[in-house]
Design an enzyme around this catalytic site. Structure first.
Site, PDB file in Angstrom:
ATOM      1  N   LEU A   1      -5.772   9.515  24.241  1.00 33.84           N
ATOM      2  CA  LEU A   1      -5.342   8.920  25.500  1.00 33.84           C
ATOM      3  C   LEU A   1      -6.340   7.864  25.951  1.00 33.84           C
ATOM      4  O   LEU A   1      -7.515   8.170  26.177  1.00 33.84           O
ATOM      5  CB  LEU A   1      -5.211  10.002  26.577  1.00 33.84           C
ATOM      6  CG  LEU A   1      -4.272  11.153  26.249  1.00 33.84           C
ATOM      7  CD1 LEU A   1      -4.217  12.130  27.418  1.00 33.84           C
ATOM      8  CD2 LEU A   1      -2.883  10.650  25.896  1.00 33.84           C
TER       9      LEU A   1
ATOM     10  N   MET B   1      -6.101  14.426  21.085  1.00 29.71           N
ATOM     11  CA  MET B   1      -7.421  14.417  20.473  1.00 29.71           C
ATOM     12  C   MET B   1      -8.367  13.558  21.305  1.00 29.71           C
ATOM     13  O   MET B   1      -8.239  12.331  21.355  1.00 29.71           O
ATOM     14  CB  MET B   1      -7.330  13.912  19.038  1.00 29.71           C
ATOM     15  CG  MET B   1      -6.363  14.739  18.180  1.00 29.71           C
ATOM     16  SD  MET B   1      -6.247  14.172  16.469  1.00 29.71           S
ATOM     17  CE  MET B   1      -7.875  14.639  15.846  1.00 29.71           C
ATOM     18  N   SER B   2      -9.309  14.205  21.973  1.00 29.17           N
ATOM     19  CA  SER B   2     -10.221  13.500  22.873  1.00 29.17           C
ATOM     20  C   SER B   2     -11.361  12.809  22.150  1.00 29.17           C
ATOM     21  O   SER B   2     -12.032  11.953  22.718  1.00 29.17           O
ATOM     22  CB  SER B   2     -10.814  14.495  23.874  1.00 29.17           C
ATOM     23  OG  SER B   2     -11.650  15.423  23.201  1.00 29.17           O
TER      24      SER B   2
ATOM     25  N   CYS C   1     -15.494  11.970  33.983  1.00 29.51           N
ATOM     26  CA  CYS C   1     -15.512  10.937  32.949  1.00 29.51           C
ATOM     27  C   CYS C   1     -15.517   9.529  33.520  1.00 29.51           C
ATOM     28  O   CYS C   1     -16.056   8.612  32.908  1.00 29.51           O
ATOM     29  CB  CYS C   1     -14.333  11.127  31.999  1.00 29.51           C
ATOM     30  SG  CYS C   1     -12.709  10.816  32.737  1.00 29.51           S
TER      31      CYS C   1
ATOM     32  N   CYS D   1      -6.060  15.965  36.290  1.00 23.67           N
ATOM     33  CA  CYS D   1      -5.721  15.297  35.030  1.00 23.67           C
ATOM     34  C   CYS D   1      -4.810  16.178  34.182  1.00 23.67           C
ATOM     35  O   CYS D   1      -3.856  15.701  33.570  1.00 23.67           O
ATOM     36  CB  CYS D   1      -6.997  14.952  34.269  1.00 23.67           C
ATOM     37  SG  CYS D   1      -6.733  14.040  32.733  1.00 23.67           S
TER      38      CYS D   1
END
Length: 370
Positions: free
Chosen positions: A32, A7-8, A201, A101
């Site tokens: 994360l 879940m970002s 990011c 990633c």
């Protein structure tokens, strides 16, 4: 199944987690922590790795009614994604950190940890579809483009292997983005209207070139050099370092005057050793032969792929190009049936057979169209 839902903090991963629960899985949400200093990463709508995002993910997990944990993978992320990004640019190549990633973090480090803890799969909010292939292709798990082609993310997932696909869930692959947002609102998820994250990011202000110059410091291959005209060899200007350029770049050259024909110039070549950046007309960017290295196949390694449905995608949001693909161990030779422009070493070439993702390779060389 016991499922870890990554879940970002965005709407997609929240709805994916909710759908996994609705499908009857025993779901645990994880966020994360990828930054050693979260405040240094992008904030607000521009990022996906901030403290704000972690809080949004936690609130979504509470609404869905699932356990929630934060996994600190910041050291692994720095080594496998951030350092790789810097090393590739320093070598004159153009990497895709989101693809790296997925390869190294979300479907390697996360999946390995999940399996070791007794989970069966990892669910994410990526837009792609998984199907069981026909017996003629071994009945393997196949990844296909999402229904919403505008949101399709199969390109950045083209590094996944069969074993990783067999332990993955993409609950959003059959939906459009608009449908996902409406569902999030109906479920009471506060992220329903949260803007999508964009760009890289870990580059806080979006200035990739400035960030690279600062972070590389003395590791940078040069601290400036000449911008040279491809046709005449004339020095048109100077630059502060080759890490600020990529093949096909048009803007930000600051060479002061137009070409004799009045047409814009583009970056054609980058030499980190000499510090030379070569520029010229767009037509000089055309390529129709690509050599790839370090291939990763979603299923069995193909030998020769040709036919009307075989295509290659060379950028995350690029068009599919018809192609002929020959594989010989660690080398992939791609013949484009129509030229591509601005293709840089370090980018990924993702191979499709219709909507099915066959696999990917890192571009090592691109040869000019004849």
């Amino acid at each position: 199944m016991r499922v870890v839902a990554a879940m970002s903090g965005g709407v997609d991963s929240a709805v994916a987690a909710a759908r996994a629960v609705e499908a009857g899985h025993d779901v645990t949400g994880i966020h994360l922590a990828l930054s050693r200093n979260p405040a240094s990463y992008r904030s607000g709508a521009r990022g996906c790795c901030t403290i704000e995002d972690a809080n949004d993910a936690r609130r979504a997990a509470d609404v869905i009614g699932i356990p929630f944990y934060v996994w600190d993978l910041s050291d692994r992320f720095h080594e496998d994604v951030v350092e790789d990004f810097m090393d590739e640019y320093a070598a004159g190549r153009t990497p895709n950190p989101c693809l790296r990633c997925n390869e190294k973090i979300k479907f390697a480090a996360v999946l390995d940890r999940a399996l070791s803890l007794g989970f069966d799969a990892v669910a994410t909010g990526h837009y792609a579809r998984l199907e069981t292939g026909p017996a003629s292709r071994g009945g393997l798990v196949e990844m296909h483009r999402a229904v919403d082609h505008g949101k399709d993310q199969s390109y950045v997932l083209g590094v996944l292997t069969q074993d990783q696909l067999a332990h993955s869930l993409f609950p959003l692959g059959g939906s459009t983005k608009a449908e996902v947002r409406r569902e999030a609102a109906a479920r009471g998820l506060l992220v329903a209207d949260k803007p999508d994250s964009h760009d890289i990011c870990f580059v806080a202000d979006g200035d990739n070139a400035g960030w690279l110059r600062e972070k590389l410091g003395d590791r940078a291959p040069n601290h400036g050099g000449d911008i040279v005209d491809d046709a005449t060899g004339e020095v048109l200007g100077q630059h502060e370092g080759t890490v600020g350029f990529t093949i096909g770049q048009r803007r930000g050259l600051r060479i002061g005057r137009p070409a004799p024909d009045g047409k814009p110039r583009f970056v054609l070549d980058i030499s980190p050793v000499t510090g030379t950046v070569t520029v010229g007309p767009r037509e000089r960017l055309a390529v129709d032969r690509i050599t790839g290295r370090a291939p990763r196949w979603c299923g069995a390694e193909p030998g020769l792929l040709e036919g009307p449905q075989v295509t290659v995608q060379l950028r995350a949001h690029g068009a599919e190009l018809p192609a002929r693909v020959a594989v010989d161990g660690g080398t992939v030779e791609i013949e484009l049936l129509e030229p591509a422009f601005g293709i840089a070493p370090g980018q990924a070439a993702v191979v499709y057979d219709g909507s099915r993702v066959v696999g990917s390779a890192t571009i090592a060389a691109a040869v000019a169209a004849r």
